[in-house]
Design an enzyme around this catalytic site. Structure first.
Site, PDB file in Angstrom:
ATOM      1  N   LYS A 274      31.928  36.759  32.428  1.00  0.00           N
ATOM      2  CA  LYS A 274      32.788  35.667  31.889  1.00  0.00           C
ATOM      3  C   LYS A 274      33.041  35.885  30.321  1.00  0.00           C
ATOM      4  CE  LYS A 274      31.780  31.851  35.056  1.00  0.00           C
ATOM      5  NZ  LYS A 274      32.960  31.615  35.689  1.00  0.00           N
ATOM      6  N   ARG A 348      29.794  30.710  46.492  1.00  0.00           N
ATOM      7  CA  ARG A 348      29.858  30.737  47.915  1.00  0.00           C
ATOM      8  C   ARG A 348      28.833  31.524  48.637  1.00  0.00           C
ATOM      9  NH1 ARG A 348      35.521  33.217  46.850  1.00  0.00           N
ATOM     10  NH2 ARG A 348      35.522  31.983  44.887  1.00  0.00           N
TER      11      ARG A 348
HETATM   12  N1  BES Z   1      31.290  28.446  38.362  1.00  0.00           N
HETATM   13  C1  BES Z   1      32.610  29.086  38.460  1.00  0.00           C
HETATM   14  C2  BES Z   1      33.900  28.154  38.870  1.00  0.00           C
HETATM   15  C3  BES Z   1      33.961  27.234  37.450  1.00  0.00           C
HETATM   16  C4  BES Z   1      34.863  27.552  36.561  1.00  0.00           C
HETATM   17  C5  BES Z   1      33.435  25.853  37.593  1.00  0.00           C
HETATM   18  C6  BES Z   1      35.145  26.511  35.547  1.00  0.00           C
HETATM   19  C7  BES Z   1      33.513  25.102  36.536  1.00  0.00           C
HETATM   20  C8  BES Z   1      34.614  25.583  35.659  1.00  0.00           C
HETATM   21  C9  BES Z   1      32.482  29.775  39.738  1.00  0.00           C
HETATM   22  O1  BES Z   1      31.264  30.547  39.918  1.00  0.00           O
HETATM   23  C10 BES Z   1      33.326  30.954  39.459  1.00  0.00           C
HETATM   24  O2  BES Z   1      33.115  31.814  38.467  1.00  0.00           O
HETATM   25  N2  BES Z   1      34.597  31.109  40.075  1.00  0.00           N
HETATM   26  C11 BES Z   1      35.660  32.415  39.893  1.00  0.00           C
HETATM   27  C12 BES Z   1      35.833  32.743  41.317  1.00  0.00           C
HETATM   28  C13 BES Z   1      36.865  34.059  41.192  1.00  0.00           C
HETATM   29  C14 BES Z   1      35.719  35.236  40.639  1.00  0.00           C
HETATM   30  C15 BES Z   1      37.225  34.362  42.564  1.00  0.00           C
HETATM   31  C16 BES Z   1      36.588  31.729  39.188  1.00  0.00           C
HETATM   32  O3  BES Z   1      37.149  30.584  39.597  1.00  0.00           O
HETATM   33  O4  BES Z   1      37.274  32.104  38.469  1.00  0.00           O
HETATM   34 MN    MN Z   2      30.808  32.221  38.744  1.00  0.00          MN
END
Ligand code: BES
Ligand code: MN
Ligand code: ZN
Length: 496
Positions: A274, A348
């Site tokens: 990230k 997931r």
């Molecule tokens: N933990 C994150 C989702 C999240 C984002 C929670 C912002 C709280 C605040 C999750 O693990 C994630 O990174 N999801 C990705 C999925 C994508 C790679 C398909 C996302 O939402 O960008």
């Molecule tokens: Mn994630």
């Protein structure tokens, strides 16, 4: 916070809270107080825009004729519209006003209100509950707080004629609030303090309440074939854990309700890393697991008459020489294979094995998972409602109703075989991300493939787990969203 219910009388010190109904109407005790002040209370109320609408507050300092140091007039609106949430908000906003003011006690006047459906006992209990929920603070790491920055309020006193009724209505609410506070604490703690092992230790504390707690380590999860969860954990030096909590308050042999939580104690994204900006928020990527743990505490605390299982999958998602790579294929406990296109879609993967394990071992009546699963749910719904997905309409309705009852709102999103197809992979049974659109839905479709047709709902709480704006019963920070909702869901439907 100490909470007491006493008879209606004039407190000798501290803050006095007087309810005002729509149209600047005082209740009987309010009118008596006004008289003692030579009409100064009504004069202050009439002087400004304060009309007694729900949510309005007016502070009056050092009223002459009384020993209290200040009075807060709190608007409750029209009697017919007053409900549990109005009263909780009134309690919470009055407390927020004086929490760090130097005052040590706050006393609320509760009179029966003509035309209001809520009984005086329930009125009092709800005010107390709101006051407590709104008093939450997290100051563990602030070693240089000056005296005037520290919470000074220690006691909430609700003055009501029928104290026995108020105490009876309040007792279970107090237990649920303890669960909410536990969840808020866990969510707020940083990831160097709360990681899989320490979070499992926190869950273990529930055994004092009669919850049976079992912790599975890496070796046991390897035996069980939890390749999806273990792949996520692979890049971290912290050993993953799966915690199983069991509370049996219902009939022997009755199929349990199961709650399953995502517990990513820190989500860097892994190799699909990230951006730095805002990454600190990912300390609360274990929010789903914290809700499940807080819920178990609430249910066991108030001795709910129902059998409940809580399962949380705890991992840290890190980039490392040993971390899983985009394109890796893992085999889940279900036997289904997953192509890991993006290592940041890790929640997931954790839930895939947690859900499969839960239904396989416990044969639950239903499964509800909670997860800070997708950024896309924040794009869709913002920070005011959580996303709900369900395989069962009745279950969805019950969850929705419970949410409305406690002010934790859910909005249902669709699922379908067309959405499901978006996660088919060319080289494995599925991939862990879909295309660009419908990101929260494809995540839910992924989870559904691990439910084995058990009635199931998924709550995507990414937008509601942390708040940047305070609300009367939810100070900013970790919200505990989900604990009250699921407690209400259980109480309203599964304890008869
Ligand atoms: N933990 C994150 C989702 C999240 C984002 C929670 C912002 C709280 C605040 C999750 O693990 C994630 O990174 N999801 C990705 C999925 C994508 C790679 C398909 C996302 O939402 O960008
Ligand atoms: Mn994630
Ligand atoms: Zn995550």
């Amino acid at each position: 916070m100490r909470v007491g219910f006493t008879k209606v009388s004039m407190p000798p010190h501290g803050v006095l809270v007087v309810p005002v109904l729509d149209g600047r109407k005082l209740t009987a005790t309010g009118a008596t107080i006004d008289k003692r002040m030579g009409g100064a209370l009504m004069r202050a109320i009439r002087a400004g825009h304060f009309k007694g609408a729900a949510g309005q507050l007016l502070e009056i300092v050092a009223p002459s004729g009384l020993k209290v140091s200040r009075i807060i007039a709190v608007g409750l609106g029209k009697p017919a519209d007053i409900g549990a949430l109005t009263l909780e908000a009134a309690g919470g906003s009055a407390v927020a006003k004086v929490l760090r003011s130097g005052e040590a006690t706050i006393a609320f006047v509760v009179d029966p209100i003509k035309g209001c459906k809520v009984t005086a006992g329930e009125l009092a209990a709800r005010i107390a509950n709101g006051a407590v929920l709104g008093s939450y603070t997290f100051d563990h790491y602030r070693t240089t707080l000056k005296a005037e920055q520290k919470p000074s309020l220690k006691t909430v006193n609700v003055m009501v004629a029928n104290q026995a009724a108020a105490r009876k209505a309040y007792a279970p609410l107090a237990k649920v609030a303890e669960g909410v506070f536990f969840t808020r604490d866990l969510v707020t703690q940083p990831a160097n303090i709360i990681y899989p092992k320490t979070l499992a230790q926190e869950a273990r504390k529930l055994s004092k309440l009669g919850v049976k707690v079992e912790v599975l380590g890496r070796a046991r999860m390897e035996q069980l074939g939890m390749g999806a969860l273990l792949g996520v954990a692979q890049g971290s030096v912290r050993e993953p854990q799966m915690v199983v909590m069991r509370y049996d308050g219902g009939k022997r042999g009755q199929a349990p309700l199961a709650f399953v939580g995502k517990g990513v104690t820190f989500d860097t994204g892994g190799i699909s890393i990230k951006p730095a900006q805002g990454m600190e928020d990912m300390k609360w990527d274990m929010g789903g697991s914290a809700v499940v743990i807080g819920l178990m505490r609430a249910l066991a605390g108030r001795k709910a008459k129902c059998n409940v299982i809580g399962v949380v999958g705890l991992v840290e998602n890190m980039p490392d020489g040993n971390a899983q790579r985009p394109g890796d294929v893992v085999t889940s406990m279900s036997g289904q294979t997953i192509e890991v296109i993006n290592t940041d879609a890790e929640g997931r993967l954790v839930l895939a094995d947690a859900l499969w394990y839960t239904q396989k071992r416990f044969k639950p009546k239903l499964m509800i998972d909670l997860a800070t699963l997708t950024g896309a749910i924040i794009v869709a719904l913002g920070n005011d409602q959580a996303g709900m997905f369900a395989s069962d309409d009745k279950l969805a309705e019950r969850l929705h109703a419970a949410g409305q009852g406690v002010g934790e709102l859910l909005w249902r999103l669709p699922m379908s075989t067309d959405y499901d197809k978006l996660i088919n992979s060319d080289i494995a049974d599925m991939k862990n991300v879909g295309e660009r659109g419908a990101g929260s839905i494809t995540a839910a479709q992924f989870l559904q493939r691990f439910t084995n047709n058990v009635p199931w709902a998924h709550l995507d709480i990414a937008g509601v787990t942390w708040s940047k704006k305070p609300k009367p019963t939810v100070p900013k920070g970790g919200t505990g969203f989900g604990v009250r909702l699921l407690d209400e869901f259980v109480a309203a439907n599964y304890e008869k």
